[in-house]
Design a protein around this motif. Structure first.
Motif, PDB file in Angstrom:
ATOM      1  N   UNK A 131       0.851  -1.187   0.000  1.00 45.20           N
ATOM      2  CA  UNK A 131       0.000   0.000   0.000  1.00 45.20           C
ATOM      3  C   UNK A 131       0.886   1.237   0.000  1.00 45.20           C
ATOM      4  N   UNK A 132       0.463   2.220  -0.766  1.00 43.19           N
ATOM      5  CA  UNK A 132       1.207   3.476  -0.801  1.00 43.19           C
ATOM      6  C   UNK A 132       0.199   4.617  -0.804  1.00 43.19           C
ATOM      7  N   UNK A 133       0.358   5.532   0.129  1.00 42.61           N
ATOM      8  CA  UNK A 133      -0.569   6.661   0.185  1.00 42.61           C
ATOM      9  C   UNK A 133       0.216   7.961   0.108  1.00 42.61           C
ATOM     10  N   UNK A 134      -0.427   8.982  -0.392  1.00 42.15           N
ATOM     11  CA  UNK A 134       0.132  10.326  -0.338  1.00 42.15           C
ATOM     12  C   UNK A 134      -0.820  11.132   0.527  1.00 42.15           C
ATOM     13  N   UNK A 135      -0.403  11.341   1.752  1.00 40.65           N
ATOM     14  CA  UNK A 135      -1.255  11.915   2.799  1.00 40.65           C
ATOM     15  C   UNK A 135      -2.488  11.037   2.951  1.00 40.65           C
TER      16      UNK A 135
END
Lengths: 67, 308
Positions: B125-129
């Protein structure tokens, strides 16, 4: 056509060689040409592999010659 | 009269040669095909970085990273890793949960599970904010002499979009591995597939790997010259971007000096190097790196200290 036939007589070998050389120089110096870059980088890859395979005799901890 | 025809005795004709009785090794993961060569090259360094690693228990460790850079946003990263009890090899422990969060709230996380003896699963999983950029699920089956993997990238049932990647690697001999990758992407109004064939030949002191497909080619050659010197050569061609790249990297190890030096030269007129030095008896590693692009006249250097 008469002018062309006078300046470039049929079978003029020197002009064909000059055209080849000119085209070859343009191909070799065109940095945006994909095929040129492909051939160049493949050659560099082959040279890099040759260099890698001939590095086996390096000893970084060997004393310097003459010491 | 004896055996005048020179034929072997009957019993030996039916016996296979000892070399063929050795079981073929598992070829590993498709993503690791070029790993040996990639590890030779230095990682880009820019700015000043301080990393403090702390092992809290045999299962849990954290790392604090402070990075000050003129190019990117300076920030703080917290990295946490949990490793379970099931250890298949010195580098593979299951389950493994790894997370990295920065000061803006962006998260990178991975979960690795061993569902059965030969079946592994991974989620990334990768989130930006607060917004999810990547959600990816892998399933991998490791047979005796083959590996099959299926990956779902950003599956979206509502938006009817997905990226599916299938990998297969088969060991043909003790040294030769062949396989392929099929990438299928779909979104409303568009879908496509790309097939890539892969091959890897491993000798005692060198490994050669090649991926070829309609999207381009990637060739790498790794050579272990001796205990001190390793060399990596890479070639990449991208037909979509109409671009080719050549890279030459070397890795020098001097255990007596607690020093590792990595350098690289590539066809984009980049020259770079990273020097890592351990400082015993302190648990400190110092790294200095510099990269110069002659063509674009760009230079950046980096310095990092790792504690623990």
């Amino acid at each position: 056509p008469l002018f062309d036939a006078y300046c470039n007589p049929p079978g003029s070998h020197t002009d064909n060689v000059g055209d080849w050389l000119r085209d070859g120089y343009r191909f070799a110096t065109d940095r945006n040409d994909f095929r040129r870059n492909l051939i160049l980088n493949l050659g560099l890859f082959a040279a890099g592999v040759w260099l890698a395979r001939n590095l086996s005799d390096i000893d970084l901890m060997a004393p310097q010659p003459g010491v | 009269m004896g055996n005048t025809l020179g034929l072997a005795p009957m019993g030996t004709l039916l016996r296979r040669s000892p070399r063929r009785e050795e079981p073929l090794p598992n070829p590993g993961s498709f993503d690791e095909l070029h790993r040996l060569c990639k590890d030779v090259f230095p990682a880009q360094m820019e700015g000043v970085k301080l990393v403090v690693n702390k092992v809290l228990s045999s299962h849990f460790q954290v790392a604090h990273t402070v990075h000050m850079s003129a190019l990117g946003l300076p920030g703080y990263h917290l990295h946490a890793a949990y490793a379970g009890d099931w250890q298949l090899s010195p580098t593979e422990v299951f389950p493994t949960v790894v997370g990295d969060m920065d000061s803006s709230g962006s998260l990178n996380a991975q979960v690795l599970l061993l569902l059965a003896e030969r079946l592994r699963a991974k989620a990334v999983f990768q989130t930006q904010q607060a917004k999810f950029l990547t959600w990816q699920f892998d399933g991998e089956y490791r047979g005796d002499d083959y590996t099959a993997t299926l990956t779902l990238g950003n599956p979206d049932l509502i938006g009817e979009s997905v990226i599916m990647v299938a990998h297969f690697l088969q060991s043909l001999t003790q040294r030769l591995v062949l396989g392929g990758e099929l990438v299928y992407h779909r979104r409303p109004g568009e879908e496509g597939a790309i097939l890539t064939l892969a091959g890897k030949y491993s000798a005692v002191h060198w490994v050669a790997t090649l991926n070829v497909g309609s999207g381009g080619a990637h060739a790498s050659y790794y050579h272990r010259a001796n205990e001190q010197v390793q060399v990596g050569v890479e070639f990449e061609a991208n037909t979509r971007l109409q671009d080719t790249t050549f890279s030459f990297g070397y890795h020098l190890t001097l255990p007596q000096a607690n020093m590792v030096f990595r350098g690289l030269v590539d066809s984009n007129w980049c020259v770079g190097a990273v020097l890592e030095k351990k400082m015993p008896p302190l648990p400190v590693t110092l790294a200095l790196g510099a990269f110069l692009n002659h063509w674009r006249n760009r230079f950046h250097c980096g310095f990092s200290i790792t504690v623990g």
